[in-house]
Write a protein that holds these residues in place. Structure first.
Motif, short mmCIF file in Angstrom:
data_model
loop_
_atom_site.label_atom_id
_atom_site.label_comp_id
_atom_site.label_asym_id
_atom_site.label_seq_id
_atom_site.Cartn_x
_atom_site.Cartn_y
_atom_site.Cartn_z
N GLY B 210 10.16 2.47 -3.60
CA GLY B 210 11.58 2.18 -3.75
C GLY B 210 11.90 1.32 -4.95
O GLY B 210 13.00 1.41 -5.49
N HIS B 211 10.97 0.44 -5.39
CA HIS B 211 11.34 -0.55 -6.39
C HIS B 211 10.51 -0.54 -7.66
O HIS B 211 10.96 -1.02 -8.69
CB HIS B 211 11.29 -1.95 -5.77
N ALA B 212 9.27 -0.05 -7.59
CA ALA B 212 8.40 -0.15 -8.76
C ALA B 212 8.89 0.75 -9.89
O ALA B 212 9.45 1.82 -9.65
CB ALA B 212 6.97 0.22 -8.37
N ASP B 213 8.69 0.26 -11.14
CA ASP B 213 8.94 1.13 -12.29
C ASP B 213 7.73 2.04 -12.53
O ASP B 213 7.88 3.19 -12.92
CB ASP B 213 9.19 0.29 -13.54
N ARG B 214 6.58 1.44 -12.32
CA ARG B 214 5.35 2.17 -12.51
C ARG B 214 4.36 1.74 -11.44
O ARG B 214 4.51 0.66 -10.88
CB ARG B 214 4.76 1.86 -13.89
N ILE B 215 3.34 2.56 -11.23
CA ILE B 215 2.36 2.25 -10.19
C ILE B 215 0.95 2.39 -10.76
O ILE B 215 0.66 3.33 -11.51
CB ILE B 215 2.52 3.18 -8.97
N LEU B 216 0.11 1.41 -10.40
CA LEU B 216 -1.29 1.47 -10.77
C LEU B 216 -2.07 1.59 -9.46
O LEU B 216 -1.87 0.79 -8.55
CB LEU B 216 -1.67 0.17 -11.50
N VAL B 217 -2.94 2.58 -9.36
CA VAL B 217 -3.70 2.76 -8.12
C VAL B 217 -5.15 2.37 -8.36
O VAL B 217 -5.80 2.92 -9.25
CB VAL B 217 -3.63 4.22 -7.63
N LEU B 218 -5.63 1.42 -7.56
CA LEU B 218 -7.04 1.02 -7.65
C LEU B 218 -7.78 1.57 -6.45
O LEU B 218 -7.23 1.67 -5.36
CB LEU B 218 -7.18 -0.50 -7.66
N ASN B 219 -9.05 1.91 -6.67
CA ASN B 219 -9.92 2.28 -5.56
C ASN B 219 -11.34 1.85 -5.89
O ASN B 219 -11.85 2.15 -6.97
CB ASN B 219 -9.86 3.78 -5.32
N ARG B 220 -11.95 1.12 -5.00
CA ARG B 220 -13.30 0.61 -5.21
C ARG B 220 -13.46 -0.06 -6.56
O ARG B 220 -14.43 0.16 -7.29
CB ARG B 220 -14.31 1.74 -5.10
N GLY B 221 -12.47 -0.82 -6.95
CA GLY B 221 -12.57 -1.61 -8.16
C GLY B 221 -12.23 -0.88 -9.44
O GLY B 221 -12.28 -1.46 -10.52
N GLN B 222 -11.91 0.42 -9.34
CA GLN B 222 -11.60 1.16 -10.56
C GLN B 222 -10.18 1.71 -10.53
O GLN B 222 -9.61 1.89 -9.46
CB GLN B 222 -12.58 2.33 -10.73
N VAL B 223 -9.65 1.96 -11.75
CA VAL B 223 -8.33 2.56 -11.80
C VAL B 223 -8.45 4.02 -11.42
O VAL B 223 -9.18 4.79 -12.06
CB VAL B 223 -7.73 2.43 -13.22
N LEU B 224 -7.71 4.39 -10.37
CA LEU B 224 -7.76 5.78 -9.91
C LEU B 224 -6.65 6.58 -10.58
O LEU B 224 -6.83 7.73 -10.96
CB LEU B 224 -7.59 5.80 -8.38
N ALA B 225 -5.49 5.95 -10.71
CA ALA B 225 -4.36 6.65 -11.33
C ALA B 225 -3.37 5.61 -11.81
O ALA B 225 -3.36 4.47 -11.36
CB ALA B 225 -3.68 7.56 -10.31
N GLU B 226 -2.54 6.02 -12.78
CA GLU B 226 -1.51 5.14 -13.29
C GLU B 226 -0.37 6.01 -13.77
O GLU B 226 -0.61 7.04 -14.41
CB GLU B 226 -2.07 4.30 -14.45
N GLY B 227 0.86 5.62 -13.44
CA GLY B 227 1.97 6.43 -13.92
C GLY B 227 3.26 6.09 -13.23
O GLY B 227 3.36 5.09 -12.51
N SER B 228 4.23 6.95 -13.46
CA SER B 228 5.54 6.73 -12.84
C SER B 228 5.42 6.97 -11.34
O SER B 228 4.41 7.47 -10.84
CB SER B 228 6.56 7.70 -13.43
N VAL B 229 6.45 6.59 -10.62
CA VAL B 229 6.44 6.73 -9.18
C VAL B 229 6.17 8.19 -8.77
O VAL B 229 5.32 8.46 -7.92
CB VAL B 229 7.79 6.26 -8.60
#
Lengths: 620, 256
Positions: B210-229
């Motif tokens: 609802g509020h984020a401009d962008r999202i960073l997804v972490l899994n097991r210490g690593q970046v899994l995905a990054e981008g718009s909602v």
């Protein structure tokens, strides 16, 4: 060569006795996290009991060793009883309560021993069959020393087997490493803790019983051994039995050879080593760092309230009454009142570091004594007058606090408390042994105020002005931003860094402030007594401060004044009785168990309850 | 220029790589959400950025300054505020005093030994409390507050030095759904009003989406995905992590 080897064996023999006491202390601390000052008393009782049982049993080898074992077992039971009756109720209390409570036990046991065995020192029997010497490299070595050298490692092995090969031992080790996890796994803590106390006390009693052929039995054994036992426990690692063995060997040899190399600093050496270990490796040589940093136990504290008109009026009234005191009181009362003023400042400075700062100090006497000695030394060596003496007092104490505080604020909890104790013992030992400068045991005499203040009344007014000023200044600091930062650091240390505050620097500064104010008290004290002795720096002085803070209530700023008043008057009245220590000890235990908020805190709670009820009644 | 530039950040505890080569950036006025299952390394990342933990490797740049080795208090002075997942406030002080403490530090008055602290920066403290809707409770002890109110107090404290970057570690955890929505709206308002950048972790997906401009997804210490909602919402790997699938922590619910 032979001489050094003999010295080495002597060191090992004393190490064995020290190991027995310290290992018990270490096991108890490891599991229950209680710093047991009464452990030395258990050691002393072990020695007295063994002496009595030896006389009662048929003489001979069997009689002697049976007496040793019986005495140790009886002390073990005594330890379990103390745990059951008293300490069990204090596991969740702050360190201050636990320490003061165990000191209450020290006082009670001291008088019990006085009542049973009398005030005279007792020379114990020799061990049958081991009462002569053998020659090694031409040097005479007592046979009994050799026996002790064997007994120490044997007990270590036995304790190690119990801890590592039995289910009970596994539980003890588990609780030592992570008490909360052990509790969560459904271990019966009540039984475990009592049995741990039994074992710890048994070892202390064994240590004391085994000492009787080597040392005269006296009422001073308890506090003499406890300081050294703390040193061993800290160096070895709190909770580690092999660590206690290693540390006891180090301290035993350090004492044996220290005498040869630096005869002037033997007592300081042990505490210096303890301080160095705490600074470099707080968990000790063989200890493990704590898995959970246990959150310090706090008495729940309400936000500070500024004084209203009524309180200001009350303070002003008290000061006016104090000023009027010389009109009605005689010299004797004025001397007592001066003492009370001095100790009110001392206790307030201790409350500042502990209550406001959240740093438990077991060695606050260091700064009181440094103040007293600072003033006395200026008089003795520089021929200074009273003004320079009273300036030197807070200066000396502040410098001491600046030095020790730098190390202390790098630790927390019980490790910090132990380092403050080591620091105080270093200062005490220096004053005790540095004969040329401090006069050693004879102290410094002739520290009197100038003629116009020689009169009791005049000096009382000086004390009144300085002490009231000091207490009001301390209170001002507590309410100022600095005091708030300290409380914030005590309550939420993580937050302080996250709002840009260098907490450690503030705590260091707080240490210095507490030292300076204790020094002011010491300065006023030395001019009222005319002399100063190493006792002013010793453990009982520190503990008295703790008792005053406890009596007053640790979280109230005015508490220490009430605490100092109560304690000083109580001590003055009781010390005319034969068994005053036991009574004082009982009072302490009563306060710890029944009124843990102290007198002021207890009254405040009572007042709250009354107002609540009258308000509820008014609403009806 | 990015407000925050994180490059190759890494931290291990024993053999466990809690954070492993994480890189991302936060732009001025941006609300960046960091999400991921429990143990993904979100809080560890936060602690390294704000100086509570020292990174094993990698750099953190704030406004172009390399702050990777700085202590927490200096990073705060530079303009980074934060809240904690487990709230860190002083229970023995009132709500207002907790904020005043931060203000005292901000105005460099923390060593003052004389002035009564409660009289200092009172209005400023009340303004901050008003922003988070806590001014009515200003005189209460922080120790008696409900958890949601503590979270709002933390936010007021974090805003005390007008930070350029705010790190919020689960700002709405423990709150009721209605309260959550309000607080997220409040945070979004603050970002809009003052051009603050916000980096926040959150388990509640409504708040995040609802509020984020962008999202960073972490899994097991690593970046899994990054981008718009929308990009993150439709990412197959993110779905696998959150809905359960091979090679993940096994379907832990997002708001567990």
């Amino acid at each position: 060569m032979g001489f050094y080897f003999a010295q080495f064996l002597t060191g090992l023999a004393s190490a064995s006795a020290l190991f027995l006491v310290a290992s018990g202390l270490s096991i108890i601390f490891g599991v229950t996290r209680i710093v047991n000052f009464a452990h030395g008393s258990l050691y002393m009782v072990g020695a007295y009991l063994a002496y009595s049982v030896v006389n009662w049993l048929p003489h001979g080898v069997f009689g002697f060793w049976a007496a040793v074992v019986i005495a140790a077992l009886a002390v073990g039971v005594l330890g379990a009883v103390v745990e059951f009756v008293l300490l069990r109720h204090l596991y969740r209390s702050p360190e201050l309560f636990q320490l003061v409570a165990t000191f209450g036990v020290v006082l009670v046991i001291q008088d019990a021993a006085l009542a049973i065995w009398g005030p005279e020192d007792i020379v114990g029997p020799r061990a049958p069959g081991l009462d002569s010497v053998v020659r090694i490299f031409g040097e005479p070595i007592p046979e009994y020393d050799l026996a002790l050298i064997v007994i120490g490692p044997t007990v270590l092995l036995a304790v190690w087997l119990v801890l590592n090969r039995t289910r009970w031992g596994t539980l003890v080790l588990a609780a030592t490493q992570d008490r909360e996890m052990a509790a969560a796994l459904g271990i019966n803590q009540t039984l475990l803790f009592t049995s741990v106390f039994f074992l710890g006390a048994f070892l202390a009693g064994l240590g004391g019983a085994l000492q009787i052929p080597r040392e005269t039995i006296s009422l001073l054994m308890d506090l003499n051994v406890i300081a050294e036992a703390f040193v061993v426990v800290v160096i070895g690692g709190m909770g580690s039995v092999p660590g206690a063995f290693l540390a006891a060997a180090i301290i035993g040899e350090l004492n044996a050879f220290g005498v040869l190399v630096f005869p002037q600093v033997t007592i300081v050496l042990a505490f210096l080593v303890m301080a160095v270990v705490l600074v470099l490796r707080p968990q000790g040589l063989l200890g493990r760092p704590e898995i959970h940093a246990h959150a310090p136990a706090h008495v729940r504290e309400a936000p500070l309230q500024p004084f209203g008109h009524r309180q200001r009026l009350a303070v002003a009234t008290v000061i006016v009454l104090l000023a009027a005191l010389p009109m009605v009181a005689g010299d004797f009362t004025l001397v007592l009142a001066t003492d009370i003023l001095v100790f009110a400042v001392f206790a307030a400075s201790l409350q500042f570091i502990m209550g406001t700062g959240g740093m438990v100090s077991f060695g606050h006497a260091a700064y009181f004594g440094l103040g007293a000695y600072g003033a006395a030394l200026v008089v003795k060596h520089l021929g200074g007058g009273m003004v320079s003496g009273l300036v030197a007092a807070p200066l000396a104490a502040g410098l001491g606090a600046l030095l020790f505080g730098w190390f202390c604020v790098r630790l927390s909890g019980v490790y910090l408390a132990m380092l403050t104790l080591a620091a105080a013992q270093i200062v005490w030992a220096t004053a005790f042994q540095w004969q040329e400068v401090t006069g050693g045991d004879d102290g410094i005499l002739g520290v009197w105020p100038p003629g116009w203040l020689a009169d009791r009344t005049a000096y009382y007014y000086l004390a009144l002005v300085v002490c009231c000023g000091a207490i009001l200044a301390l209170r001002r600091i507590v309410y100022a931003p600095f005091g708030y930062v300290l409380r914030g650091g005590r309550d939420a240390p993580l937050r302080m860094a996250a709002i840009g505050i260098d907490l450690r620097r503030h705590q260091w500064f707080a240490f210095v402030i507490a030292g300076v104010f204790a020094g002011i008290a010491g300065g006023i004290y030395v001019y009222s007594k005319g002399s100063v002795f190493p006792d002013e720096l010793a453990i009982p002085r520190s503990v008295n401060g703790l008792i005053m803070v406890l009596f007053g209530g640790i979280q109230t700023i005015l508490g220490p004044i009430v605490g100092a008043l109560t304690f000083t008057v109580l001590e003055d009245q009781l010390s005319r009785l034969e068994y005053w220590r036991a009574i004082l000890g009982a009072v302490i235990l009563f306060v710890v168990l029944i009124a843990p908020q102290g007198i002021v805190g207890g009254l405040a709670r009572l007042a709250d309850a009354v107002t609540d009820r009258s308000m509820r009644e008014a609403e009806r | 220029m990015s407000v925050l530039q994180v490059t190759g950040l890494a931290k291990s505890f024993g053999g466990l790589k809690a954070v492993d080569d994480v890189s991302f950036a936060v732009e001025p006025g941006e609300l960046l959400a960091v999400i991921g299952p429990n143990g993904a390394g979100k809080t560890t990342c936060f602690n390294m950025i704000s100086g509570q933990l020292r990174a094993d490797a990698g750099t953190v740049r704030f406004d172009g300054t390399d702050i990777s080795r700085w202590p927490a208090r200096k990073i705060w002075r530079l303009g980074v505020g934060r809240t904690f997942q487990i709230t860190a406030t002083a229970p023995s002080m009132t709500v207002r005093e907790n904020v005043q403490l931060a203000l005292l530090s901000h105005h460099r008055k923390s060593s003052n030994l004389w002035r009564p602290a409660t009289t200092m920066y009172q209005d400023e403290a009340d303004r901050l409390l008003d922003r988070v809707g806590m001014v009515e409770q200003a005189a209460r002890a922080a120790g008696v507050l409900a958890y949601g109110d503590l979270k709002r107090l933390e936010l007021a404290i974090a805003l005390a030095h007008a930070p350029k970057l705010l790190l919020l570690d689960e700002p709405t955890a423990g709150m009721a759904p209605g309260e959550r929505t309000n607080l997220m709206a409040l945070i979004a308002n603050i970002v809009a009003d003052e051009v603050i950048s916000v980096l926040f972790t959150e388990h509640d997906m409504d708040s995040v989406f609802g509020h984020a401009d962008r999202i960073l997804v972490l899994n097991r210490g690593q970046v899994l995905a990054e981008g718009s909602v929308d990009e993150v919402r439709n990412d197959a790997r993110v779905r696998a992590v959150y809905l359960g699938g091979g090679g993940t922590y096994g379907g832990s619910a997002p708001n567990a």
